[in-house]
Write a protein that holds these residues in place. Structure first.
Motif, PDB file in Angstrom:
ATOM      1  N   GLU A 172       0.788  -1.379  -0.054  1.00  0.00           N
ATOM      2  CA  GLU A 172       0.078   0.128   0.077  1.00  0.00           C
ATOM      3  C   GLU A 172       0.779   1.277   0.090  1.00  0.00           C
ATOM      4  OE1 GLU A 172      -3.135   0.770  -0.092  1.00  0.00           O
ATOM      5  OE2 GLU A 172      -3.591  -1.813  -0.419  1.00  0.00           O
ATOM      6  N   HIS A 173       2.178   1.161   0.480  1.00  0.00           N
ATOM      7  CA  HIS A 173       2.953   2.284   0.501  1.00  0.00           C
ATOM      8  C   HIS A 173       3.452   2.890  -0.799  1.00  0.00           C
ATOM      9  CE1 HIS A 173       5.578  -1.200   0.625  1.00  0.00           C
ATOM     10  NE2 HIS A 173       6.582  -0.237   0.174  1.00  0.00           N
ATOM     11  N   THR A 174       3.435   4.092  -0.836  1.00  0.00           N
ATOM     12  CA  THR A 174       3.879   4.714  -2.382  1.00  0.00           C
ATOM     13  C   THR A 174       5.175   5.701  -1.980  1.00  0.00           C
ATOM     14  OG1 THR A 174       2.485   6.196  -2.132  1.00  0.00           O
ATOM     15  CG2 THR A 174       2.008   4.503  -3.580  1.00  0.00           C
ATOM     16  N   PHE A 175       6.181   5.539  -2.961  1.00  0.00           N
ATOM     17  CA  PHE A 175       7.278   6.535  -2.518  1.00  0.00           C
ATOM     18  C   PHE A 175       6.954   7.893  -3.066  1.00  0.00           C
ATOM     19  CE2 PHE A 175      10.050   2.383  -2.764  1.00  0.00           C
ATOM     20  CZ  PHE A 175       9.728   2.277  -1.621  1.00  0.00           C
ATOM     21  N   ASP A 176       7.995   8.827  -3.054  1.00  0.00           N
ATOM     22  CA  ASP A 176       7.681  10.222  -3.505  1.00  0.00           C
ATOM     23  C   ASP A 176       7.156  10.010  -5.102  1.00  0.00           C
ATOM     24  OD1 ASP A 176       8.561  13.216  -3.345  1.00  0.00           O
ATOM     25  OD2 ASP A 176       9.566  12.510  -5.247  1.00  0.00           O
ATOM     26  N   SER A 177       6.413  11.065  -5.538  1.00  0.00           N
ATOM     27  CA  SER A 177       5.830  10.586  -6.836  1.00  0.00           C
ATOM     28  C   SER A 177       6.950  10.703  -7.960  1.00  0.00           C
ATOM     29  CB  SER A 177       4.848  11.763  -7.200  1.00  0.00           C
ATOM     30  OG  SER A 177       5.380  13.191  -7.142  1.00  0.00           O
ATOM     31  N   GLU A 249      13.518   6.795   0.758  1.00  0.00           N
ATOM     32  CA  GLU A 249      11.905   6.795   0.783  1.00  0.00           C
ATOM     33  C   GLU A 249      11.272   5.802   1.907  1.00  0.00           C
ATOM     34  OE1 GLU A 249      10.050   8.465  -1.244  1.00  0.00           O
ATOM     35  OE2 GLU A 249      11.824   9.796  -1.952  1.00  0.00           O
ATOM     36  N   ARG A 250      11.807   4.615   1.904  1.00  0.00           N
ATOM     37  CA  ARG A 250      11.378   3.516   2.736  1.00  0.00           C
ATOM     38  C   ARG A 250      11.486   3.976   4.376  1.00  0.00           C
ATOM     39  NH1 ARG A 250      14.485  -0.878   0.172  1.00  0.00           N
ATOM     40  NH2 ARG A 250      12.663  -1.607  -1.164  1.00  0.00           N
ATOM     41  N   TYR A 251      12.416   5.002   4.751  1.00  0.00           N
ATOM     42  CA  TYR A 251      12.449   5.395   5.893  1.00  0.00           C
ATOM     43  C   TYR A 251      11.584   6.480   6.173  1.00  0.00           C
ATOM     44  CZ  TYR A 251      16.081   2.684   8.009  1.00  0.00           C
ATOM     45  OH  TYR A 251      16.888   1.444   8.790  1.00  0.00           O
ATOM     46  N   ALA A 252      11.195   7.037   4.847  1.00  0.00           N
ATOM     47  CA  ALA A 252      10.085   8.353   4.990  1.00  0.00           C
ATOM     48  C   ALA A 252       8.619   7.703   5.147  1.00  0.00           C
ATOM     49  CB  ALA A 252      10.039   9.082   3.695  1.00  0.00           C
ATOM     50  N   VAL A 253       8.411   6.577   4.341  1.00  0.00           N
ATOM     51  CA  VAL A 253       7.240   5.750   4.691  1.00  0.00           C
ATOM     52  C   VAL A 253       7.142   5.199   6.088  1.00  0.00           C
ATOM     53  CG1 VAL A 253       5.995   3.674   3.857  1.00  0.00           C
ATOM     54  CG2 VAL A 253       7.224   4.995   2.188  1.00  0.00           C
ATOM     55  N   MET A 258       4.772   5.170  11.319  1.00  0.00           N
ATOM     56  CA  MET A 258       4.927   5.345  12.891  1.00  0.00           C
ATOM     57  C   MET A 258       4.195   6.452  13.676  1.00  0.00           C
ATOM     58  SD  MET A 258       6.967   2.880  13.868  1.00  0.00           S
ATOM     59  CE  MET A 258       7.708   3.396  15.382  1.00  0.00           C
ATOM     60  N   ASP A 259       4.109   7.516  12.895  1.00  0.00           N
ATOM     61  CA  ASP A 259       3.334   8.704  13.317  1.00  0.00           C
ATOM     62  C   ASP A 259       1.800   8.285  13.414  1.00  0.00           C
ATOM     63  OD1 ASP A 259       5.008  10.425  13.517  1.00  0.00           O
ATOM     64  OD2 ASP A 259       4.449  12.000  11.919  1.00  0.00           O
ATOM     65  N   GLU A 260       1.357   7.498  12.320  1.00  0.00           N
ATOM     66  CA  GLU A 260       0.008   7.290  12.333  1.00  0.00           C
ATOM     67  C   GLU A 260      -0.530   5.967  13.382  1.00  0.00           C
ATOM     68  OE1 GLU A 260      -2.355   8.600   9.667  1.00  0.00           O
ATOM     69  OE2 GLU A 260      -1.050   9.994   9.818  1.00  0.00           O
ATOM     70  N   CYS A 261       0.415   5.055  13.422  1.00  0.00           N
ATOM     71  CA  CYS A 261      -0.135   3.796  14.216  1.00  0.00           C
ATOM     72  C   CYS A 261       0.498   3.632  15.452  1.00  0.00           C
ATOM     73  CB  CYS A 261       0.485   2.720  13.390  1.00  0.00           C
ATOM     74  SG  CYS A 261      -0.314   2.611  11.622  1.00  0.00           S
ATOM     75  N   VAL A 262       1.489   4.511  15.904  1.00  0.00           N
ATOM     76  CA  VAL A 262       2.076   4.119  16.986  1.00  0.00           C
ATOM     77  C   VAL A 262       2.037   5.183  18.182  1.00  0.00           C
ATOM     78  CG1 VAL A 262       4.060   3.428  18.532  1.00  0.00           C
ATOM     79  CG2 VAL A 262       3.702   2.512  16.242  1.00  0.00           C
ATOM     80  N   LYS A 263       1.255   5.036  19.354  1.00  0.00           N
ATOM     81  CA  LYS A 263       1.479   6.358  20.445  1.00  0.00           C
ATOM     82  C   LYS A 263       2.594   5.660  21.576  1.00  0.00           C
ATOM     83  CE  LYS A 263      -2.635   8.958  20.138  1.00  0.00           C
ATOM     84  NZ  LYS A 263      -3.310   8.299  19.039  1.00  0.00           N
TER      85      LYS A 263
END
Ligand code: GDP
Ligand code: MG
Length: 742
Positions: A172-177, A249-253, A258-263
């Protein structure tokens, strides 16, 4: 056999708990190690609860690149078409780093289930992971599990079975366009034989200039050129090389995920982190390790500890005076066997073979089981609880200064159990020169089987009692030998080059599961017992023969008979002849009797054999076992304490046992390199023995001779090689292609 075998591949970073999970669900007893590289080969077994499912434990890796042997094994298996589903195991306490591999595995298009392991630790830390959100972001089901505490496992297996029935995961992940754009163009160049699911994976691999991937899909030359042009253009636009672009790119993904899924729980320092502040401290780390290992070896060999108490009990009772059991007075084992032999009217020759040869030799070795047991209980604890992983980390810092890699230290840690898996563990070192060097030096570390030798030397040097400081000394002699050799060898053309990078997760400390603890101990102890009844048994017979047969007054025969009961009959034995023929080599080391030479040779069969054979040679017609009598008789073979110490150092450092030498041969995959390794070990051991003996003679006895000067010359040479700066060409050496193994 049902045709519908389901193949589940277990992939993940080193130390994420794959083997723990594998053992749990298959009922196997694979080696659970606390450092990377312990599982280098993949291992297969059926699910205990459902024999139609085959699980494959893959070596731990950080990436699907083809640079190290374990990466190759894992990736080849994943791409082989055999696995129906991949369980991608992640250490959830280290999610950020573990996702790096997970993204790539999901890109392969295989059906993937993501298992977040170490749920117990996550819960304790207070972090919250939103598995539903994570599953959406990744495009694969996510299950929380704990392999150690056995939670979530049923759900995981069910999810894996469901996933296997699907067509595969879709990343589902995509890199920079801009990058996606290029990847899309590369995808268009892929041959039609690459299935839809796998097209993105290969596009990314080609972008990374992964030649093996290009070969795997038979990329045409024309397509390859087009792809290369696309990459080059993109590199120019981004002002970075292709591999770094993808990594970035992978680390950006990952950062986004991490931001979205981990508190994260508010940052408090966990107990593990607090312990690590001390244990991996720059200043305290190393001394602490020394103290801990000191304690381990002291406890295992000291007179008061259970280890020696057990050994003494075995020797005094089973092999000495006899013992009482449930009120019955029982004879000792030798006495019982002797009684039996007399009662059946066995000849002198048979009695001698059985009692002086086999019972004495095998008995002496078996007598060490309790000490061995204590040693392994302690070592397995240190390993399982997570401490040893810290040591590798601490040692990396030390090693790096000398151009060595902490990776070389892991085989050494494994070698404290046995040199064979130690040498095998070198497989993870990608740099061939570093790997060879580690193979050469790792068996300097005293393995379990050297413990009896150390105990014998200790007894001869100081007798019973105040000796507990000697055993750790021999352990550190081994460590120092590795470090000194490493530094010296690194400055030669054979081994020069930059050290292999060393990355490793430090798992949180935990109390080992009793089962894996016990398995570790039992694995080693049972191997030791097995050796006693096979290889030691056989070699005691050979040595007994060599020692009891010989030429007396021109006649060859059974010496006790043809010498007419002469007490010193062994002087005429074949063994004495062989020993005398070789013994002169050891004159500068202070021992040249045929007995000590024969013992050294027998140590090459198996190190503990040295004690077995000492017992066979010295206890002729006497009591058996490792008794003070044996120490005294053994010590009597040497002129000075310095010579005893030199003998100990030589035997602990010289070529290891047959089994380890065979493994070295297999690892080096070259007769020449095997000879270099064994030759170096023996030469180094000889030099150390020489220095010890000559310095003792000089300092304690005030004796000076030609060999004193030779010893000083060696010391000077070693110091020179140690302290001279790294030659200028050495750092460039790894730029030149490393020659492949012959
Ligand atoms: P592998 O390298 O992936 O095969 O990892 P191992 O199975 O050898 O495990 C590495 C370490 O993590 C061992 O010390 C295990 O006991 C520990 N471990 C594995 N699973 C769990 C878990 O669920 N919880 C905790 N606390 N520790 C675990
Ligand atoms: Mg493993």
């Amino acid at each position: 056999m049902a045709a519908s075998q389901l193949h589940v591949a277990l992939a993940g970073n080193p130390n994420c708990g794959k083997t723990t999970l594998f053992n749990l669900i298959t009922g196997q007893n694979g080696y659970v190690g606390n450092w990377p590289g312990v599982t280098v080969e993949k291992k297969e077994a059926k699910l205990s609860r459902d024999k139609s499912v085959t699980v494959t434990d893959l070596p731990g890796i950080y990436s699907l690149s083809p640079y190290s042997p374990e990466e190759r094994v894992s990736r080849d298996y994943l791409m082989s078409g055999e696995p129906d589903v991949v369980i991608q195991l992640l250490d959830a306490t280290n999610l950020e780093r573990n996702l790096y591999l997970a993204l790539q595995v999901i890109e392969t298009g295989l059906p993937v289930v993501v298992a977040l392991n170490m749920a117990d630790l996550v819960e304790k830390s207070g972090d919250k992971i939103d598995t539903a959100a994570l599953s959406k972001k990744l495009g694969a089901p996510v299950v929380m599990v704990s392999a150690l505490r056995n939670t979530g496992i049923d759900e995981l297996i069910a999810a894996a079975k469901r996933a296997a029935a699907t067509k595969g995961s879709v990343a589902e992940h995509t890199f920079d366009s801009a990058i996606e754009d290029v990847l899309g163009k590369i995808e268009a160049e892929l041959p039609g034989s690459v299935t839809t699911n796998k097209r993105r994976y290969y596009a990314v691999k080609l972008f990374e200039r992964d030649n093996e991937a290009a070969r795997a899909i038979n990329l045409t030359k024309a397509a390859a050129e087009k792809v290369e042009a696309l990459i080059a253009q993109c590199e120019q636009d981004c002002d970075d090389d292709a591999e770094s672009i993808i990594t970035g790119e992978r680390y950006a993904v990952i950062a986004h995920i991490m931001d979205e899924c981990v508190k994260k729980a508010p940052a408090t320092m966990s107990i593990s982190e607090k312990i690590d502040r001390v244990v991996t401290n720059r200043i305290l780390g190393l001394p602490l390790f020394v103290i801990i290992m000191w304690a381990v070896y002291s406890i295992a060999t000291s007179a008061d500890a259970f280890g020696t108490a057990g050994t003494d009990w075995v020797n005094d009772n089973l092999f000495g005076e006899g013992f009482e059991l449930f009120g019955m007075a029982l004879p000792s084992i030798p006495a019982a066997i002797e009684g039996f032999l007399t009662s059946v009217g066995a000849s002198d020759l048979v009695s001698s073979l059985v009692l002086d040869g086999i019972v004495a030799g095998v008995g002496a070795v078996l007598g060490f089981i309790p000490q061995m047991f204590v040693l392994f209980v302690l070592l397995a604890f240190l390993e399982d609880c997570g401490y040893m992983a810290r040591v590798a980390f601490v040692m990396d810092r030390v090693f790096r200064r000398f151009g060595l890699s902490g990776k070389s230290f892991i085989p050494m840690l494994v070698s404290t159990g046995c040199g064979v898996p130690g040498v095998l563990a070198t497989k993870t070192i990608e740099n061939e020169k570093d790997r060879r060097m580690t193979v050469m030096t790792t068996t300097f570390i005293p393995c379990g089987a050297k413990l009896p030798v150390i105990a014998l030397i200790m007894g001869a040097l100081v007798g019973e009692g105040e000796a507990s400081w000697i055993a750790p000394l021999f352990y550190f002699l081994g460590v120092v030998a590795v470090i000194v050799s490493g530094i010296m060898l690194k400055k030669t053309r054979l081994f020069a080059g930059r050290p292999t990078p060393f990355v490793m997760e430090l798992p949180s400390y935990h109390f080992p599961s009793l089962k894996s603890w016990w398995l570790h101990v039992w694995e080693r102890v049972s191997a030791y017992i097995k050796k006693a009844f096979t290889i030691i048994f056989a070699s005691t017979i050979v040595v007994w023969f060599l020692m009891n047969f010989g030429v007396y007054e021109g006649v060859f025969g059974f010496l006790p008979e043809i010498t007419g009961g002469l007490e010193e009959f062994t002087e005429f034995s074949i063994l004495a002849m062989i020993g005398r023929a070789i013994g002169w080599i050891f004159i500068p080391l202070g021992f040249d009797s045929w007995e000590t030479t024969a013992m050294s040779i027998s140590g090459l069969v198996a190190k503990e054999n040295l004690v077995g054979i000492a017992s066979t040679i010295l206890a002729v017609g006497d009591d058996t076992g490792l008794s003070p009598e044996l120490w005294v008789a053994f010590g009597g073979l040497f002129p000075t304490a310095g010579a005893i110490a030199a003998f100990g150092a030589f035997n602990l450092l010289c070529a290891p046992c047959f089994a380890a030498m065979g493994t070295i041969r297999a690892q080096m995959n070259s007769g020449r390199w095997t000879a270099i390794a064994i030759g170096y070990e023996c030469a180094f051991a000889w030099v150390v023995g020489l220095i010890i003996n000559q310095m003792y003679n000089l300092i304690a006895l005030g004796q000076v001779g030609i060999w004193t000067f030779v010893a000083f010359a060696f010391i000077a040479a070693i110091l020179f090689q140690l302290f001279r700066p790294m030659p200028k060409w050495a750092w460039d050496e790894d730029i030149a292609p490393v020659p492949a193994a012959a």
